[in-house]
Design a protein around this motif. Structure first.
Motif, short mmCIF file in Angstrom:
data_model
loop_
_atom_site.label_atom_id
_atom_site.label_comp_id
_atom_site.label_asym_id
_atom_site.label_seq_id
_atom_site.Cartn_x
_atom_site.Cartn_y
_atom_site.Cartn_z
N ASP A 399 3.16 11.66 2.05
CA ASP A 399 4.38 11.26 1.34
C ASP A 399 4.61 12.10 0.07
O ASP A 399 5.47 11.80 -0.74
CB ASP A 399 4.34 9.77 0.98
CG ASP A 399 4.68 8.89 2.17
OD1 ASP A 399 5.33 9.41 3.11
OD2 ASP A 399 4.28 7.72 2.19
N HIS A 409 12.78 12.69 1.81
CA HIS A 409 13.14 11.63 0.85
C HIS A 409 11.92 10.91 0.32
O HIS A 409 11.87 9.69 0.25
CB HIS A 409 14.09 10.63 1.50
CG HIS A 409 15.37 11.25 1.94
ND1 HIS A 409 16.23 11.89 1.07
CD2 HIS A 409 15.93 11.37 3.17
CE1 HIS A 409 17.26 12.36 1.73
NE2 HIS A 409 17.10 12.06 3.02
N ARG A 410 10.89 11.69 0.03
CA ARG A 410 9.69 11.06 -0.49
C ARG A 410 9.35 11.75 -1.82
O ARG A 410 10.25 12.16 -2.53
CB ARG A 410 8.58 11.14 0.55
CG ARG A 410 8.95 10.28 1.76
CD ARG A 410 7.99 10.41 2.90
NE ARG A 410 8.44 11.33 3.92
CZ ARG A 410 7.67 11.84 4.88
NH1 ARG A 410 6.38 11.52 4.92
NH2 ARG A 410 8.16 12.65 5.78
N LEU A 411 8.06 11.92 -2.11
CA LEU A 411 7.74 12.44 -3.44
C LEU A 411 7.52 13.95 -3.47
O LEU A 411 6.95 14.52 -2.54
CB LEU A 411 6.49 11.76 -3.99
CG LEU A 411 6.69 10.40 -4.66
CD1 LEU A 411 5.35 9.79 -5.02
CD2 LEU A 411 7.58 10.53 -5.91
N VAL A 417 11.20 8.00 -6.15
CA VAL A 417 11.05 7.26 -4.90
C VAL A 417 10.81 5.79 -5.25
O VAL A 417 10.40 5.46 -6.37
CB VAL A 417 9.88 7.86 -4.10
CG1 VAL A 417 8.54 7.34 -4.58
CG2 VAL A 417 10.02 7.64 -2.61
N GLY A 462 14.36 7.18 -0.69
CA GLY A 462 13.07 6.96 -0.03
C GLY A 462 12.33 5.73 -0.53
O GLY A 462 12.35 5.41 -1.71
N THR A 463 11.67 5.04 0.40
CA THR A 463 10.77 3.95 0.03
C THR A 463 9.44 4.25 0.68
O THR A 463 9.38 4.53 1.88
CB THR A 463 11.29 2.60 0.56
OG1 THR A 463 12.58 2.37 0.01
CG2 THR A 463 10.35 1.47 0.15
N ILE A 464 8.36 4.22 -0.10
CA ILE A 464 7.05 4.50 0.50
C ILE A 464 6.11 3.31 0.25
O ILE A 464 6.34 2.49 -0.64
CB ILE A 464 6.43 5.81 -0.04
CG1 ILE A 464 6.14 5.71 -1.54
CG2 ILE A 464 7.34 7.00 0.25
CD1 ILE A 464 5.38 6.91 -2.09
N TRP A 466 2.15 1.73 -0.45
CA TRP A 466 1.11 2.03 -1.41
C TRP A 466 0.11 0.90 -1.40
O TRP A 466 0.38 -0.19 -0.87
CB TRP A 466 1.71 2.16 -2.82
CG TRP A 466 2.54 0.94 -3.15
CD1 TRP A 466 3.85 0.72 -2.85
CD2 TRP A 466 2.07 -0.27 -3.79
NE1 TRP A 466 4.25 -0.54 -3.25
CE2 TRP A 466 3.18 -1.17 -3.83
CE3 TRP A 466 0.85 -0.69 -4.33
CZ2 TRP A 466 3.09 -2.46 -4.39
CZ3 TRP A 466 0.76 -1.98 -4.89
CH2 TRP A 466 1.87 -2.84 -4.90
N ARG A 531 5.57 1.22 8.29
CA ARG A 531 5.85 2.64 8.55
C ARG A 531 4.80 3.31 9.44
O ARG A 531 4.95 4.48 9.80
CB ARG A 531 5.96 3.44 7.24
CG ARG A 531 7.05 2.94 6.31
CD ARG A 531 7.03 3.65 4.98
NE ARG A 531 7.35 5.05 5.08
CZ ARG A 531 6.74 6.00 4.37
NH1 ARG A 531 5.79 5.68 3.51
NH2 ARG A 531 7.09 7.25 4.51
#
Ligand code: ATP
Ligand code: MG
Length: 566
Positions: A399, A409-411, A417, A462-464, A466, A531
């Motif tokens: 990511d 669309h991430r980091l 993000v 983006g959504t990630i 963690w 995801r």
């Protein structure tokens, strides 16, 4: 031959042709109830093909409020083991079916079967033959040539009775004498050319020990076992179609009070696997897999260990249906069945497979907040859980990119993000070691964005996922994939199917991190790592304090694309 693809799956179905026959027989009064049976040979573990037969036979009994017998077809003493009997019972029960008091073994009928054989001899319908195996083959003829009658065919009843009795007493060597049904050496059906019904085998049997040294053959045993148990519909796979005349001949000749109807259906053929027990056994004994219950094996025990649910397998069997024509089912249909079952009910959690440390430079060092995560965003009644959040987190290495393309669309440096259920963070820098490997990334967070939305309405695509570095649980993960790389690994008899084994069918991740709520997750439970896929603790390798997850299935079918792209 057409392969059924995942897109062909439809929900509602009319009755299949076997259930139609059953319904007609009940409506006409031919039968007042049904009795079906599932007759495995205890020479291996059950696989997904057997599940099709189990769901058919036991399914009919459930639908008609009647009985289905579990009968072990244990007539071959040399290949059968008690371990297999136990595994088969466990698998049928796990699939959700119940034989009640109706657990039987063909070996329980050895005495009766012997008496029936004596009766056949007395009727002049069976004889003891002394041709050796090679001669027997020659006399048998071929599909285009009629067979020849054995010189022993016209022995007297007395002589046959005496010889058969002596076979039983162990007076003869293995292979020297057999008992054959006296039918028709010129029959176009080779099964009717005086088939062997008893042979000498000086081997102990897993249940009858050394009581017997003659053992009945499958075709002879099967119809009589069905008849003894008052089976109404004897359902088997298509390869037995040519055996049906023999099935009927034995029962007609002996005038048994019960004469079940044999009906054949097409077996399950699944792509990207092998289904023959002999080949599965080879994978086990030659250690290409970690046992019959290896989560990559399409055995019931393998699927269970992997994290498949009984409902998903029953739904799969319902989806593929029962037909008369041989066909192939795409592996994607089975994988969709488990996705469809888990999607509405598997809790969503966060797990990081390839952890990269993320440090929030402007977050207080000794602070921990509790964020609220929804267990299933589409299913609010499944509730919420607390997710610790602090200065140091782990995110997925994939990511972050040092120099990401625009559509990523991430980091990346300077990019913002959303951390799922957390804050919006923007990457400010990253650390590397001597080899250039990224060891951590640094971000700043916007304290106004708790929960993930910005009060100023700015868009963050983006959504990630963690996990919190302090509280995350270390675990091991097995990423399983299809065991073979080609659709039909055993299509060609002259090519070793093992050369198509997928070298990436098991990828072990030693150091993954999952959220603390998973600490006590038990085997047999499934979760969705957001995801990433569906995961379940391995029932053998996982223990409290030492979590080992199996990937049950990915979120999407990645093979469909590969296939299309060739
Ligand atoms: P073997 O090669 O040892 O004969 P088998 O697969 O026929 O193996 P059995 O234990 O005799 O194994 O099978 C029990 C029952 O399951 C039989 O009625 C058989 O027809 C059915 N069955 C086996 N394989 C499949 C399959 N792929 N699809 C549907 N039914 C199957
Ligand atoms: Mg069989």
């Amino acid at each position: 031959m057409k392969t059924m693809e995942p897109k062909d799956v439809k929900e509602e179905k009319p009755l299949d042709f076997i259930r139609q026959i059953v319904a007609e027989d009940l409506a006409s009064g031919k039968h007042s109830t049904t009795i079906t049976r599932f007759p495995p040979e205890p020479n291996g573990f059950l696989h997904i093909g057997h599940a099709k037969s189990i769901c058919l036979n036991f399914g009919i009994s459930v639908e008609n409020d009647s009985t289905c017998h579990l009968r072990f077809d244990d007539t071959n003493p040399s290949k059968e083991e008690t371990e297999y009997v136990e595994s088969i019972k466990k698998d049928v029960q796990w699939l959700g079916f119940n034989w009640g008091d109706h657990l039987y073994f063909a070996s329980d009928y050895f005495e009766k079967l012997y008496d029936f054989a004596v009766q056949l001899i007395k009727l002049g319908k069976a004889y003891v033959c002394e041709l050796n195996a090679e001669e027997m083959r020659q006399y048998r003829g071929t599909l285009t040539e009629p067979g020849k009658e054995s010189p022993y065919r016209n022995r007297s009843v007395e002589e046959n009775l005496d010889l058969f009795e002596r076979m039983k007493r162990g007076e003869f060597e293995e292979g020297s004498h057999v008992l054959r049904a006296k039918i028709d050496m010129e029959s176009p059906n080779l099964n009717m050319r005086d088939p062997v019904i008893y042979r000498i085998l000086k081997t102990d049997h897993h249940r009858t020990g050394d009581t017997w040294c003659i053992y009945p053959m499958y075709d002879y045993t099967h119809c009589l076992s069905d008849s003894i148990e008052n089976i109404t519909h004897s359902l088997c796979t298509l390869e037995f179609e040519d055996h049906r005349p023999l099935y009927d001949w034995v029962l007609e000749t002996l005038q048994t009070p019960c004469h079940p109807r044999q009906i054949e259906f097409a077996r399950l053929n699944l792509t990207y696997t092998v289904m023959s027990k002999r080949k599965l056994l080879q994978l086990v004994t030659e250690k290409y897999v970690d046992g019959w219950d290896d989560p990559r094996m399409l055995t019931i025990s393998g699927l269970r260990r992997r994290g498949y649910t009984p409902a998903s397998i029953r739904n799969f069997c319902h989806t593929i249906g029962i037909g008369k024509r041989e066909s192939w089912i795409d592996m994607g249909v089975l994988e969709n069945a488990i996705r469809d079952d888990l999607n509405p009910k598997a809790p969503r959690v966060m797990g990081v497979l390839d952890p990269l440390k993320l440090v929030i430079d402007n977050y207080p060092e000794d602070k921990t907040e509790m964020m609220t995560g929804q267990n299933h965003p589409q299913n609010p009644e499944m509730g919420t859980r607390e997710l610790p959040f602090s200065r140091e987190l782990y995110i997925e290495r994939s990511d972050f990119m040092i120099d990401p393309p625009r559509k990523f669309h991430r980091l990346g440096p300077g990019r913002e993000v959303r951390l799922r259920y957390g804050y919006l963070v923007t990457c400010v820098s990253y650390d590397t070691d001597e080899s250039g490997e990224i060891t951590a990334i640094h971000c700043t967070y916007d304290p106004e964005t708790r929960g993930g939305s910005a009060p100023d309405g700015r868009k963050v695509k983006g959504t990630i996922h963690w996990v919190d570095a302090n509280s995350a649980i270390d675990c091991k993960i097995h990423l399983y994939d299809r065991l073979f790389t080609v659709e039909h690994p055993d299509a060609d008899k002259d090519t070793d199917f093992k050369q198509f084994l997928n070298p990436e069918s098991k990828v072990v991740i030693e150091h993954a991190k999952v959220e603390p709520s998973l600490k006590d997750l038990e085997p047999g439970r499934q979760v969705q790592f957001e995801r990433t896929g569906y995961f379940s603790p391995d029932p053998v390798d996982s223990s409290p304090g030492n979590l080992v997850f199996n990937r049950v299935v990915t979120l999407r079918d990645s093979w469909a694309k590969k296939q299309k792209n060739g």
